[in-house]
Write a protein that holds these residues in place. Structure first.
Motif, PDB file in Angstrom:
ATOM      1  N   GLU A   1      12.544  -0.016   8.527  1.00 16.71           N
ATOM      2  CA  GLU A   1      11.013   1.684   8.792  1.00 16.71           C
ATOM      3  C   GLU A   1       9.343   0.530   8.560  1.00 16.71           C
ATOM      4  O   GLU A   1       8.955   1.260   8.761  1.00 16.71           O
ATOM      5  CB  GLU A   1      11.395   1.616   6.506  1.00 16.71           C
ATOM      6  CG  GLU A   1      12.432   2.341   7.067  1.00 16.71           C
ATOM      7  CD  GLU A   1      12.341   3.678   7.576  1.00 16.71           C
ATOM      8  OE1 GLU A   1      10.864   3.914   7.735  1.00 16.71           O
ATOM      9  OE2 GLU A   1      13.400   4.180   7.913  1.00 16.71           O
ATOM     10  N   ARG A   2       9.570  -0.659   8.173  1.00 16.88           N
ATOM     11  CA  ARG A   2       8.364  -1.596   8.919  1.00 16.88           C
ATOM     12  C   ARG A   2       8.175  -2.355  10.454  1.00 16.88           C
ATOM     13  O   ARG A   2       6.805  -2.436  10.616  1.00 16.88           O
ATOM     14  CB  ARG A   2       8.505  -3.122   7.738  1.00 16.88           C
ATOM     15  CG  ARG A   2       8.567  -2.314   6.308  1.00 16.88           C
ATOM     16  CD  ARG A   2       8.285  -3.985   5.908  1.00 16.88           C
ATOM     17  NE  ARG A   2       8.496  -3.864   3.889  1.00 16.88           N
ATOM     18  CZ  ARG A   2       8.187  -4.679   3.296  1.00 16.88           C
ATOM     19  NH1 ARG A   2       8.438  -6.103   3.126  1.00 16.88           N
ATOM     20  NH2 ARG A   2       8.631  -4.312   1.479  1.00 16.88           N
ATOM     21  N   GLY A   3       9.314  -1.431  11.252  1.00 15.13           N
ATOM     22  CA  GLY A   3       8.905  -1.874  12.138  1.00 15.13           C
ATOM     23  C   GLY A   3       8.593  -3.494  12.717  1.00 15.13           C
ATOM     24  O   GLY A   3       7.917  -4.516  13.957  1.00 15.13           O
ATOM     25  N   GLN A   4       9.514  -4.229  11.658  1.00 15.01           N
ATOM     26  CA  GLN A   4       9.498  -6.003  11.441  1.00 15.01           C
ATOM     27  C   GLN A   4      10.747  -6.543  12.707  1.00 15.01           C
ATOM     28  O   GLN A   4      11.126  -7.706  12.317  1.00 15.01           O
ATOM     29  CB  GLN A   4       9.730  -6.654  10.757  1.00 15.01           C
ATOM     30  CG  GLN A   4       7.855  -6.212   9.364  1.00 15.01           C
ATOM     31  CD  GLN A   4       7.758  -6.646   8.726  1.00 15.01           C
ATOM     32  OE1 GLN A   4       9.163  -7.085   7.899  1.00 15.01           O
ATOM     33  NE2 GLN A   4       6.615  -6.667   7.984  1.00 15.01           N
ATOM     34  N   VAL A   5      11.881  -5.798  12.876  1.00  9.83           N
ATOM     35  CA  VAL A   5      12.904  -6.157  13.954  1.00  9.83           C
ATOM     36  C   VAL A   5      12.547  -6.292  15.185  1.00  9.83           C
ATOM     37  O   VAL A   5      11.868  -5.704  15.709  1.00  9.83           O
ATOM     38  CB  VAL A   5      14.044  -4.662  13.407  1.00  9.83           C
ATOM     39  CG1 VAL A   5      14.735  -5.049  13.965  1.00  9.83           C
ATOM     40  CG2 VAL A   5      13.988  -4.453  12.317  1.00  9.83           C
TER      41      VAL A   5
ATOM     42  N   ALA B   1       0.867  -1.454  -0.196  1.00 10.23           N
ATOM     43  CA  ALA B   1      -0.166  -0.005  -0.273  1.00 10.23           C
ATOM     44  C   ALA B   1       1.210   0.915  -0.173  1.00 10.23           C
ATOM     45  O   ALA B   1       0.338   2.134  -0.968  1.00 10.23           O
ATOM     46  CB  ALA B   1      -0.640  -0.208   1.343  1.00 10.23           C
ATOM     47  N   ALA B   2       2.411   1.423   0.563  1.00 10.00           N
ATOM     48  CA  ALA B   2       2.974   2.433   0.183  1.00 10.00           C
ATOM     49  C   ALA B   2       3.650   2.445  -0.979  1.00 10.00           C
ATOM     50  O   ALA B   2       2.959   3.753  -1.157  1.00 10.00           O
ATOM     51  CB  ALA B   2       4.244   1.955   1.242  1.00 10.00           C
TER      52      ALA B   2
ATOM     53  N   ASP C   1      15.562 -10.767  11.237  1.00 11.11           N
ATOM     54  CA  ASP C   1      14.532 -10.196  11.632  1.00 11.11           C
ATOM     55  C   ASP C   1      15.274 -10.097  13.275  1.00 11.11           C
ATOM     56  O   ASP C   1      14.502  -8.440  13.720  1.00 11.11           O
ATOM     57  CB  ASP C   1      12.873 -10.642  11.777  1.00 11.11           C
ATOM     58  CG  ASP C   1      12.902 -11.968  12.461  1.00 11.11           C
ATOM     59  OD1 ASP C   1      13.858 -12.197  12.478  1.00 11.11           O
ATOM     60  OD2 ASP C   1      11.660 -12.147  13.029  1.00 11.11           O
ATOM     61  N   ILE C   2      15.848 -10.115  13.184  1.00  9.74           N
ATOM     62  CA  ILE C   2      16.894 -10.612  14.904  1.00  9.74           C
ATOM     63  C   ILE C   2      18.612  -9.708  14.632  1.00  9.74           C
ATOM     64  O   ILE C   2      19.304 -10.891  13.364  1.00  9.74           O
ATOM     65  CB  ILE C   2      17.187 -11.282  15.487  1.00  9.74           C
ATOM     66  CG1 ILE C   2      15.513 -11.883  15.681  1.00  9.74           C
ATOM     67  CG2 ILE C   2      17.580 -11.444  17.059  1.00  9.74           C
ATOM     68  CD1 ILE C   2      15.335 -13.559  16.532  1.00  9.74           C
TER      69      ILE C   2
ATOM     70  N   SER D   1      23.220  -4.786  10.981  1.00  8.43           N
ATOM     71  CA  SER D   1      23.050  -6.402  10.907  1.00  8.43           C
ATOM     72  C   SER D   1      21.367  -6.816  10.387  1.00  8.43           C
ATOM     73  O   SER D   1      21.708  -7.947   9.924  1.00  8.43           O
ATOM     74  CB  SER D   1      23.675  -6.694  12.223  1.00  8.43           C
ATOM     75  OG  SER D   1      22.047  -6.679  12.905  1.00  8.43           O
ATOM     76  N   VAL D   2      20.938  -5.179  10.220  1.00  8.71           N
ATOM     77  CA  VAL D   2      19.476  -6.002   9.908  1.00  8.71           C
ATOM     78  C   VAL D   2      19.573  -5.030   8.837  1.00  8.71           C
ATOM     79  O   VAL D   2      19.653  -3.719   8.046  1.00  8.71           O
ATOM     80  CB  VAL D   2      18.312  -5.423  10.934  1.00  8.71           C
ATOM     81  CG1 VAL D   2      18.554  -7.087  11.763  1.00  8.71           C
ATOM     82  CG2 VAL D   2      18.900  -4.785  11.179  1.00  8.71           C
ATOM     83  N   SER D   3      18.049  -5.294   7.956  1.00  5.14           N
ATOM     84  CA  SER D   3      17.976  -4.804   7.055  1.00  5.14           C
ATOM     85  C   SER D   3      17.017  -3.424   7.208  1.00  5.14           C
ATOM     86  O   SER D   3      16.073  -3.263   8.487  1.00  5.14           O
ATOM     87  CB  SER D   3      16.601  -5.456   5.639  1.00  5.14           C
ATOM     88  OG  SER D   3      16.862  -4.353   4.621  1.00  5.14           O
ATOM     89  N   PRO D   4      17.749  -2.307   6.395  1.00  3.80           N
ATOM     90  CA  PRO D   4      17.173  -0.476   6.860  1.00  3.80           C
ATOM     91  C   PRO D   4      15.347  -1.031   6.511  1.00  3.80           C
ATOM     92  O   PRO D   4      14.243  -0.174   6.809  1.00  3.80           O
ATOM     93  CB  PRO D   4      17.246   0.439   5.473  1.00  3.80           C
ATOM     94  CG  PRO D   4      18.716  -0.516   5.272  1.00  3.80           C
ATOM     95  CD  PRO D   4      18.999  -1.778   4.912  1.00  3.80           C
TER      96      PRO D   4
END
Length: 290
Positions: free
Chosen positions: A237-241, A92-93, A216-217, A230-233
């Protein structure tokens, strides 16, 4: 003849019920195509509207148009759009991202103008005589349709074809971007990265020293803090970390306490522990000889 034409122009109860039910479904599908947040749902709504239009064509005796509407538009083009959207995964974004300023107001103005022209055209339309489906399809539905397209409406047909070809060429020109400059080599990219002060070595892997290896960790540094790189930006941004630094530190401390209790030593004895791979203590060697 006049009575036959008048009887043919009347609408039966079944036709009226069919029109109002399917017309409501078609209008609802068209509105959902515009108002749905997800592109997959919009494509499904448009496919439903096209199927209802095919039923209208078949009910009015336009069998060729009804079959083409289902086979070509609904079965081929819309399903292709749907599969592409599902494979690409447009969110949707992405669908709400505006690339042109004021495009919503421009689209609203064009829509209102088109609606005014459509209402004016329907209001000024007049039906002087009614030929009926039998006379229109006397030589066959395909032959009658071809006769109208290539005789009475030949200029409208050619103009529509020219507009479609222009739209296809414009879409190809907008999507195809040729390279206007020489591509940088790997050495040039690495030198530019060093000059800009970016991350020169490889990025740390996610999940290192965490509970498990997952994207995601975030990885944990030796001091227990999380490694931001260590995690994807995109996930951040999606708040999935998932933040597991505190939990992991607590588990590590509990593991250290259990190991110290099992070995029977105090926490201060850890400094006297030889490094991994180093010589064993003398009392251990003597015990091994005995």
């Amino acid at each position: 003849m006049t009575a036959l034409a008048a009887a043919s122009s009347l609408t039966s109860t079944g036709e009226a019920v069919q029109f109002w039910i399917l017309g409501t479904v078609a209008v609802a599908g068209a509105l959902c195509t515009i108002l749905m947040r997800r592109a997959v749902h919009s494509a499904l709504s448009l496919a439903g509207t096209m199927i209802v239009l095919a039923v209208f064509y078949l009910a009015n005796g336009a069998y060729f148009l009804g079959v083409v509407q289902i086979v070509v538009y609904t079965g081929a083009i819309m399903m292709l759009f749907l599969f592409v959207v599902m494979l690409v995964g447009v969110t949707a974004a992405d669908s709400l991202k505006e690339t042109l300023k004021g495009q919503r107001w421009l689209a609203a103005g064009l829509g209102i103008g088109f609606g005014v022209l459509l209402i004016a055209g329907i209001g000024n339309a007049s039906l002087k005589e009614f030929n009926g489906l039998g006379e229109a399809n006397a030589g066959g539905n395909v032959q009658g349709l071809a006769a109208l397209i290539f005789t009475k409406y030949v200029f409208a047909f050619e103009i529509t074809g020219a507009l479609l070809i222009t739209a296809a060429v414009g879409a190809m020109v907008l999507t195809h971007r040729e390279r206007t400059e020489r591509a940088k080599t790997q050495r040039e990219q690495s030198e530019a990265r060093v000059r800009e002060g970016k991350q020169v070595p490889p990025l740390p892997a996610p999940g290192v020293y965490a509970r498990h290896n997952a994207v995601d960790i975030p990885g944990l540094l030796p001091d227990g803090t999380t490694a931001e790189l260590s995690v994807s930006p995109t996930l951040r941004e999606r708040g999935q970390v998932r933040d597991v630094s505190g939990e992991s530190l607590a588990e590590l401390k509990a593991l250290e306490r259990r190991s110290e209790d099992w070995l029977g030593r105090s926490p201060g004895d850890a400094a006297a522990e030889p490094p991994p791979g180093g010589p064993a203590p003398r009392e251990h060697k003597e015990g091994a000889k005995k």
